[in-house]
Scaffold this active site. Structure first.
Site, PDB file in Angstrom:
ATOM      1  N   CYS A 177       6.810  15.949  80.238  1.00  0.00           N
ATOM      2  CA  CYS A 177       7.013  14.689  79.503  1.00  0.00           C
ATOM      3  C   CYS A 177       7.710  14.952  78.173  1.00  0.00           C
ATOM      4  CB  CYS A 177       5.685  13.973  79.269  1.00  0.00           C
ATOM      5  SG  CYS A 177       5.144  12.960  80.668  1.00  0.00           S
ATOM      6  N   CYS A 214      -2.270  14.876  81.045  1.00  0.00           N
ATOM      7  CA  CYS A 214      -1.296  14.324  80.089  1.00  0.00           C
ATOM      8  C   CYS A 214      -1.633  12.876  79.763  1.00  0.00           C
ATOM      9  CB  CYS A 214       0.104  14.415  80.690  1.00  0.00           C
ATOM     10  SG  CYS A 214       1.396  13.645  79.687  1.00  0.00           S
ATOM     11  N   CYS A 251       1.852  10.729  81.398  1.00  0.00           N
ATOM     12  CA  CYS A 251       2.100  10.637  82.844  1.00  0.00           C
ATOM     13  C   CYS A 251       0.833  10.719  83.676  1.00  0.00           C
ATOM     14  CB  CYS A 251       3.086  11.713  83.280  1.00  0.00           C
ATOM     15  SG  CYS A 251       2.403  13.392  83.293  1.00  0.00           S
ATOM     16  N   ASP A 311       6.793 -24.093 128.162  1.00  0.00           N
ATOM     17  CA  ASP A 311       5.365 -24.410 128.136  1.00  0.00           C
ATOM     18  C   ASP A 311       4.598 -23.470 129.060  1.00  0.00           C
ATOM     19  OD1 ASP A 311       5.855 -26.485 126.390  1.00  0.00           O
ATOM     20  OD2 ASP A 311       5.974 -28.017 127.968  1.00  0.00           O
TER      21      ASP A 311
END
Length: 502
Positions: free
Chosen positions: A54, A96, A99, A320
């Protein structure tokens, strides 16, 4: 380092051992990138509990590099802290705060077991094992990543802090790659190798979903007061990084992996030989109507061959339950969701034979084959142009005369108006539709003066039963009004469905 407010030198000379002095090119590049980061910002982020990858995302001016996946977190930390690999702490990094472990390759699995991977290739190997358990056949894949909103909120708080302290730095002005996109950069190449497949906008998708660990598992949660305080700090541009600046997270995210393949389609034509089989599964008040359905008898045989999750049945119109589908059959599609394999044409031929040779002979199939997704549009285009042919046994209140046969047979391109039939008004809009009877032909039934066999070809969407008996005057003209007497339909068969130019 003499000055913590200046970027550290990128020169790796002076390191006596480790990956950088004798390592590969990738490691050397990562080391040099680590030494070029703003040392003051790096120190601040490390102290806050921001992970190594990060930090590269948030502080580096260069593009986030996939080479970061090949270097362990402990080595990255040593390079960020002192440039000396031997100085790395033996303790594992904590989760962390930004993150939540995603870029640390740390997560909890479905059994709440903590899973750690040293690098991207180890993580990719774990993902590959889980993907292969699903049993899919594929030669290419797409990767999707979903992360909890807490990650975005905490990253916003960290960036706010950095802007307050290092606002004049050029690296802070660059756009930051998101956590989910960073994970793709880190693991896509290792995944391609471990899966033995290429990555593209494939029909096969691997979805990595990260969800925040439950409050009970974390042992604590963000209170309403803390949340309000954190948002107020952001709005006021506060540069202090207090414990209320980000949501408290004590454990890595929970990772779930889901594989999904785009639907595959099979086409063909079906026959319905029974007057007690509906086209689709028909249940009223928990009670099945009819003996079976075309949908189940065909789809139920195709689905196991595809190892799919479910299927949908689509047909060019419908009949039908008491109407047989004969002649050339009615076009249909079977759409299979999340198939793990695509059966060969030989397998489809065997499925076709199995259906056709079933003991009860309720339905039949022909021309069963795999077809691309464009078939859906083709069917819709053809359906708008299609004509349908029928054979009906009709009763009238007086004996049939020769002039009746001539009168009916002479009618070509007869326009009729049909209001929505009474029998379907409860589920369809009350509209008036113009339809065309293209031609009609009458056959006498030997020994039955009040009965005859009516063959007719009509525009798609024509209500045949109502055309015969008039539906209390809601269809005009009708067979009854043409013959000037009461008319009733006894039995009806569909004998052909023509799609477009077919």
């Amino acid at each position: 380092m003499a000055d913590e407010t200046k970027p550290a030198s990128g020169d790796s000379a002076g390191l006596s051992n480790g990956l950088v002095s004798h390592g590969d090119h990738k490691s050397r590049r990562v080391y040099q990138a680590a030494r070029s980061l703003h040392s003051g910002a790096v120190k601040d982020l490390l102290s806050l509990g921001v992970c190594e990858r990060c930090i590269f995302r948030l502080v580096s001016v260069e593009a986030f590099d996939s080479d970061l996946s090949s270097v362990s977190a402990s080595t990255l930390r040593s390079w960020l802290e002192s440039g000396d690999e031997e100085a790395a702490s033996s303790e594992e990094s904590s989760c962390c705060i930004v993150c939540l472990g995603v870029l640390q390759f740390v997560f909890s699995d479905a059994k709440q077991t903590l899973v750690r991977s040293e690098c991207g290739s180890d993580y990719a190997a774990r993902v590959t094992d889980l993907v292969k358990e699903e049993g899919h056949e594929f030669d290419s894949f797409g990767l999707e990543v979903y992360v909890p909103a807490t990650i975005l909120e905490n990253e916003r708080a960290v960036l706010l802090y950095l802007k307050g302290k290092y606002n004049s730095e050029s690296w802070l002005q660059s756009e930051k790659i998101s956590v989910k996109d960073a994970l793709k950069v880190l693991v896509l190449d290792p995944l391609k190798v471990s899966l033995g497949a290429k990555s593209d906008s494939s029909s096969f998708q691997i979805r990595l979903t990260y969800s925040k660990a439950s409050d009970e598992a974390q042992g604590a949660s963000e209170t309403t007061r803390e949340r309000k305080k954190r948002k107020t700090d952001e709005e006021n541009g506060s540069t202090s990084m207090s414990e209320n600046s980000f949501e408290k997270v004590y454990e890595p995210c929970i990772l779930s992996i889901h594989c999904n393949k785009m639907p595959i389609f099979f086409s063909g034509r079906y026959f319905k030989y029974s007057r007690n089989v509906s086209q689709t599964r028909w249940i009223i008040d928990d009670e099945r109507m009819g003996e079976a359905s075309v949908e189940e008898l065909i789809g139920g045989n195709i689905l196991p061959a595809c190892l799919g999750d479910s299927y949908k049945f689509h047909a060019a119109g419908r009949e039908d339950i008491d109407v047989r589908m004969l002649g050339s059959g009615r076009p249909f599609l079977i759409e299979v969701q999340n198939s793990r394999k695509c059966p060969s044409q030989q397998s489809l031929t065997e499925i076709e034979e199995k259906i056709n040779k079933s003991e009860k002979k309720l339905v039949g199939v022909k021309d069963l084959k795999f077809i691309g997704s464009q078939c859906w549009a083709m069917m819709r285009e053809g359906e708008a142009e299609k004509q349908k042919q029928y054979a009906a046994i009709v009763w009238i209140a007086r004996p049939v005369e020769e002039k009746d046969i001539d009168s009916i047979s002479s009618l070509k391109e007869l326009k009729i108006l049909q209001k929505t039939p009474v029998r379907v008004l409860h589920r369809r809009s009350p509209l008036e539709r113009e339809r065309t009877i293209h031609w009609m032909k009458v056959e006498k039934i030997k020994g039955s003066s009040h009965y005859f066999l009516l063959h007719l070809c009509t525009q798609a969407g024509t209500y045949i039963k109502e055309f015969v008996h008039g539906d209390l005057g809601r269809t005009t003209p009708s067979m009854g009004s043409i013959l000037g007497c009461r008319a009733e339909i006894i039995q009806l068969d569909v004998t052909d469905v023509k799609m477009g130019d077919s």
